[in-house]
Design an enzyme around this catalytic site. Structure first.
Site, PDB file in Angstrom:
ATOM      1  N   HIS A 220       0.253  -1.211  -0.017  1.00 48.18           N
ATOM      2  CA  HIS A 220      -0.267  -0.105  -0.241  1.00 48.18           C
ATOM      3  C   HIS A 220       1.363   1.226  -0.026  1.00 48.18           C
ATOM      4  O   HIS A 220       1.674   1.707   0.832  1.00 48.18           O
ATOM      5  CB  HIS A 220      -0.842  -0.268   1.184  1.00 48.18           C
ATOM      6  CG  HIS A 220      -1.945  -1.217   0.744  1.00 48.18           C
ATOM      7  ND1 HIS A 220      -2.673  -2.239   2.153  1.00 48.18           N
ATOM      8  CD2 HIS A 220      -3.006  -1.877   0.131  1.00 48.18           C
ATOM      9  CE1 HIS A 220      -3.175  -2.493   1.772  1.00 48.18           C
ATOM     10  NE2 HIS A 220      -3.457  -3.122   0.576  1.00 48.18           N
TER      11      HIS A 220
ATOM     12  N   GLU B 163       1.546   3.247   3.350  1.00 48.29           N
ATOM     13  CA  GLU B 163       2.603   2.943   4.344  1.00 48.29           C
ATOM     14  C   GLU B 163       3.684   2.994   4.014  1.00 48.29           C
ATOM     15  O   GLU B 163       4.580   1.660   4.527  1.00 48.29           O
ATOM     16  CB  GLU B 163       1.901   1.818   4.353  1.00 48.29           C
ATOM     17  CG  GLU B 163       0.269   1.842   3.914  1.00 48.29           C
ATOM     18  CD  GLU B 163      -0.235   0.463   4.470  1.00 48.29           C
ATOM     19  OE1 GLU B 163       0.299  -0.860   4.247  1.00 48.29           O
ATOM     20  OE2 GLU B 163      -1.748   0.320   3.913  1.00 48.29           O
TER      21      GLU B 163
ATOM     22  N   HIS C   3       2.709  -3.552   6.737  1.00 48.38           N
ATOM     23  CA  HIS C   3       1.808  -2.281   6.260  1.00 48.38           C
ATOM     24  C   HIS C   3       1.514  -1.906   7.386  1.00 48.38           C
ATOM     25  O   HIS C   3       2.327  -2.114   8.234  1.00 48.38           O
ATOM     26  CB  HIS C   3       0.361  -3.595   6.110  1.00 48.38           C
ATOM     27  CG  HIS C   3       0.052  -4.628   5.095  1.00 48.38           C
ATOM     28  ND1 HIS C   3      -0.576  -3.494   3.978  1.00 48.38           N
ATOM     29  CD2 HIS C   3       0.746  -5.076   4.348  1.00 48.38           C
ATOM     30  CE1 HIS C   3      -0.377  -4.409   2.866  1.00 48.38           C
ATOM     31  NE2 HIS C   3      -0.302  -5.561   3.152  1.00 48.38           N
TER      32      HIS C   3
ATOM     33  N   GLU D 166       1.033  -4.899  10.613  1.00 51.03           N
ATOM     34  CA  GLU D 166       0.382  -3.686  11.210  1.00 51.03           C
ATOM     35  C   GLU D 166       1.111  -2.887  12.227  1.00 51.03           C
ATOM     36  O   GLU D 166       1.117  -3.045  13.099  1.00 51.03           O
ATOM     37  CB  GLU D 166      -1.045  -3.364  11.048  1.00 51.03           C
ATOM     38  CG  GLU D 166      -2.494  -4.266  10.720  1.00 51.03           C
ATOM     39  CD  GLU D 166      -2.014  -3.500   9.220  1.00 51.03           C
ATOM     40  OE1 GLU D 166      -1.938  -2.194   8.523  1.00 51.03           O
ATOM     41  OE2 GLU D 166      -2.517  -4.062   8.644  1.00 51.03           O
TER      42      GLU D 166
HETATM   43  O1  0X9 Z   1      -6.012  -4.056   4.237  1.00 55.28           O
HETATM   44  C1  0X9 Z   1      -5.421  -4.953   4.641  1.00 55.28           C
HETATM   45  O2  0X9 Z   1      -4.510  -5.321   2.898  1.00 55.28           O
HETATM   46  C2  0X9 Z   1      -4.310  -4.937   5.510  1.00 55.28           C
HETATM   47  N1  0X9 Z   1      -5.156  -3.972   6.058  1.00 55.28           N
HETATM   48  S1  0X9 Z   1      -4.116  -2.355   5.702  1.00 55.28           S
HETATM   49  O3  0X9 Z   1      -4.747  -1.059   6.572  1.00 55.28           O
HETATM   50  N2  0X9 Z   1      -2.917  -1.923   5.459  1.00 55.28           N
HETATM   51  O4  0X9 Z   1      -4.911  -1.664   4.481  1.00 55.28           O
HETATM   52  C3  0X9 Z   1      -4.589  -6.102   5.689  1.00 55.28           C
HETATM   53  C4  0X9 Z   1      -4.602  -6.909   5.900  1.00 55.28           C
HETATM   54  C5  0X9 Z   1      -4.178  -8.357   6.084  1.00 55.28           C
HETATM   55  N3  0X9 Z   1      -6.051  -8.315   6.670  1.00 55.28           N
HETATM   56  C6  0X9 Z   1      -6.525  -9.624   7.759  1.00 55.28           C
HETATM   57  N4  0X9 Z   1      -5.095 -10.577   8.304  1.00 55.28           N
HETATM   58  N5  0X9 Z   1      -7.481  -9.421   7.724  1.00 55.28           N
HETATM   59 ZN    ZN Z   2      -1.655  -1.845   4.369  1.00 55.20          ZN
END
Ligand code: 0X9
Ligand code: ZN
Length: 606
Positions: free
Chosen positions: A89, A92, A216, A285
């Site tokens: 992303h 990030e 992330h 994260e």
């Molecule tokens: O939504 C995403 O792709 C990730 N969060 S972000 O805020 N960086 O965009 C999380 C991806 C992993 N998701 C889960 N494990 N639920």
């Molecule tokens: Zn992300």
């Protein structure tokens, strides 16, 4: 004055020093600076690091990895691979800082930390700080909070969410969007985006992938598969173990307690890794924490002062995974020549290079496994660490091999678990196992026993025996007990002195017409010269077989069933073995026994 002169001399001697200094993490690196720092790492550590282009983005920007290994120019297929990737992303940015920091830490500490050196020598570590270079440039030059790549969707909107474009369980509306303008737009097809394909190709091109981390931000979380559903993934125990350890390791650094749950996402990287390859895969994260009242887009751009503490607290999880992957502490053999290297068998196109389902470290004392019998199941836990390993957890399961050969898995039944200390020579641990009755789903009397061993510094990274030294399996065949026949019980003298074995069969609970007895041991021939053991036994008036320490005997037990049993009759035959030490004076019996469940079935032909 003198001091100034010395400093000037140093600067003159190292005219390239501004380029080759330690990386400065007091502020964010622009896309060009990240590329330059990766090149610097190669320059500073030429024997350990290569900056390799693993592919190109939609806008034809290079996607770089730093490959870290003892021979970075060779493709060493016997070594394990670990992948760290960041910046799926665009906004990030702190994730790219984390990846750069990790790469530099590994390289700077290689010669200082012998354990890390050994791990790196056993591995090829791939660090990809920027998987989405087009988005990163756009975030740097046009809009700081851009998330996706820069695909022109043809409807006036731009961008596919790279982390919704992987091919495992792609396309669920619950965890992604089909609407091109949405931030979680999954793209027109799985792997439609070059960036996702680059990561897929790296995953598929490495020989022996062991672990995968994708960085992330933000929210301070360590996430495990599945992402597309709230259901547990197979091997949930393994995945959760890693997450719990990671949360502890992170908290120990600056006291930040990372969470472990998030909303659903489908077509995301770790689901692809675990779903398609059963490789331990985690999303971290990074900072800052999520606050439902305060959080905003600005949390994608935390103050630069957060970078260093963020990187410091997330480093230990990465190092722990590298040690799980590269070190070998506690393990179980897959076949007699197994050295612990993985994979211990490969598919040749027509078969497996080695049978890996007959671990010599998993065995029973009883030669024949009558269905329903309770037998001793032995597991030898190997220790390659060179010193004792404490608090080693051993889990033993059985499964129908036609359903699942993964351990742990929801299809595997726990036989037992134990926490033991394992000395350098390894150690045997024994569990009672009531052998399954009947047949597996293919109608075979064929079952699989799986063993998982783990230690806080050596956790399994997959559920597959041939790809993990922490997981081993052994298949067993069972025999049906429908007619009169022989059971075989084994007894081992586990005392450190010779002992007499006395076997007693409990007949009180047997149904009418059943007879069970232990045939007498053959008498010693008169012409045989009695051994010291036999002479000692005679002196002490021993009745049963005599066993040296460590010796095992098989005792046949005859079961006579009535000719015409009334329907199906099931009975438990209790066989007790006691050891009487061959020492003068009071001989205290020790030992336990087996229970065989014997079924008498009316012959269906009659
Ligand atoms: O939504 C995403 O792709 C990730 N969060 S972000 O805020 N960086 O965009 C999380 C991806 C992993 N998701 C889960 N494990 N639920
Ligand atoms: Zn992300």
């Amino acid at each position: 004055m003198r001091t100034t002169l010395v400093c000037a001399a140093v600067v003159l001697l190292l005219p390239w020093s501004t380029d080759a200094q330690d990386i400065d993490f007091t502020d964010y690196h622009t896309p060009a600076q990240v590329e330059a720092e990766m090149a610097n790492l190669e320059t500073r550590f030429p024997s350990l690091a290569r900056r390799v282009e693993i592919g190109r983005s939609l806008e034809d920007n290079p996607i770089w990895a730093v490959k870290i290994s003892d021979n970075p120019d060779l493709d060493e297929s016997d070594e394990g691979d670990v992948i760290f990737v960041a910046l799926h992303h665009a906004r990030e940015w702190i994730s790219a800082e984390m990846a750069l920091y990790l790469a530099e830490h590994l390289l700077e500490n290689y010669s200082l930390d012998p354990e890390l050196q050994a791990d790196i020598d056993n591995l090829e570590i791939w660090v990809v700080p920027v998987l989405n270079p087009d988005g990163y440039v756009y975030s740097d030059t046009s809009y700081r909070y851009w998330r996706k790549n820069r695909r022109d969707n043809g409807d006036g909107s731009f961008g596919v969410d790279i982390n919704r474009n992987y091919g495992y369980e792609w396309g669920h509306d619950s965890g992604s969007s089909s609407v091109p303008s949405y931030p979680t737009y999954r793209g027109p097809a799985p792997f439609s985006e070059p960036e996702t394909r680059v990561m897929r190709d790296l995953v598929q091109s490495v020989d022996n992938l062991k672990a995968f981390v994708t960085y992330h931000s933000f929210s301070e979380l360590v996430l495990r598969p599945w992402s597309y559903t709230n259901a547990d993934a197979p091997g949930e125990l393994i995945l959760r173990n890693h997450v719990e350890r990671a949360v502890d390791l992170i908290e120990a650094v600056h006291g930040h307690t990372y969470g472990t749950e998030l909303y659903l996402s489908s077509g995301e990287a770790t689901d692809y890794l675990w779903g398609e390859t059963r490789t331990a895969a985690f999303t971290t994260e990074l900072r800052p924490d999520y606050d439902p009242m305060e959080s905003s887009l600005e949390d994608f751009a935390p103050p630069p002062g957060e970078i260093i503490p963020n990187n410091e607290e997330n480093l230990p999880m990465a190092l722990a995974l590298i040690h799980d992957a590269g070190g070998r502490e506690v393990w179980v053999r897959d076949h007699p020549d197994d050295t612990g290297a993985e994979p211990s068998a490969v598919w040749t196109g027509s078969g497996w290079s080695r049978p890996f389902w007959l671990s010599p470290d998993i065995w029973t004392d009883v030669e024949v496994l009558p269905e329903g019998a309770t037998v001793d199941l032995n597991v030898r836990v190997q220790n390659a660490a060179g010193s004792p390993r404490h608090d080693v957890e051993v889990f033993v399961y059985w499964s129908d091999p036609r359903v699942s050969l993964e351990f742990p898995s929801p299809s595997a039944t726990l036989i037992g678990a134990d926490t033991i200390n394992v000395p350098p020579g390894g150690r045997v641990v024994t569990f009672p196992w009531t052998v399954p009755t009947g047949t597996n789903i293919w109608g075979e009397r064929h079952w699989c026993v799986g063993v998982v061993v783990k230690h806080a510094r050596d956790l399994p990274l997959t559920t597959e025996a041939r790809r993990s030294s922490n997981v081993a399996i052994r298949n067993f065949n069972t025999t049906e007990m429908t007619a009169s026949g022989m059971l075989l019980a084994a007894a081992t003298n586990y005392l450190d002195v010779a002992a007499e074995l006395r076997v007693h069969v409990d007949t009180t609970s047997l149904p009418r017409g059943w007879r069970v007895f232990v045939p007498p041991q053959p008498k010693l021939q008169a012409r045989d010269r009695p051994s010291a053991l036999v002479r000692k036994g005679r002196l002490l008036d021993a009745q049963g077989p005599l066993l040296e320490p460590g010796e095992t005997v098989l005792i046949p037990i005859r079961v006579d069933l009535p000719d015409d049993p009334p329907g199906d009759t099931v009975a438990d035959v209790h066989v007790h073995g006691t050891l009487l030490p061959l020492v003068p004076g009071k001989r205290v019996p020790v030992g336990n026994g087996y229970t065989y469940r014997v079924r008498a079935r009316a012959d269906p032909g009659q």
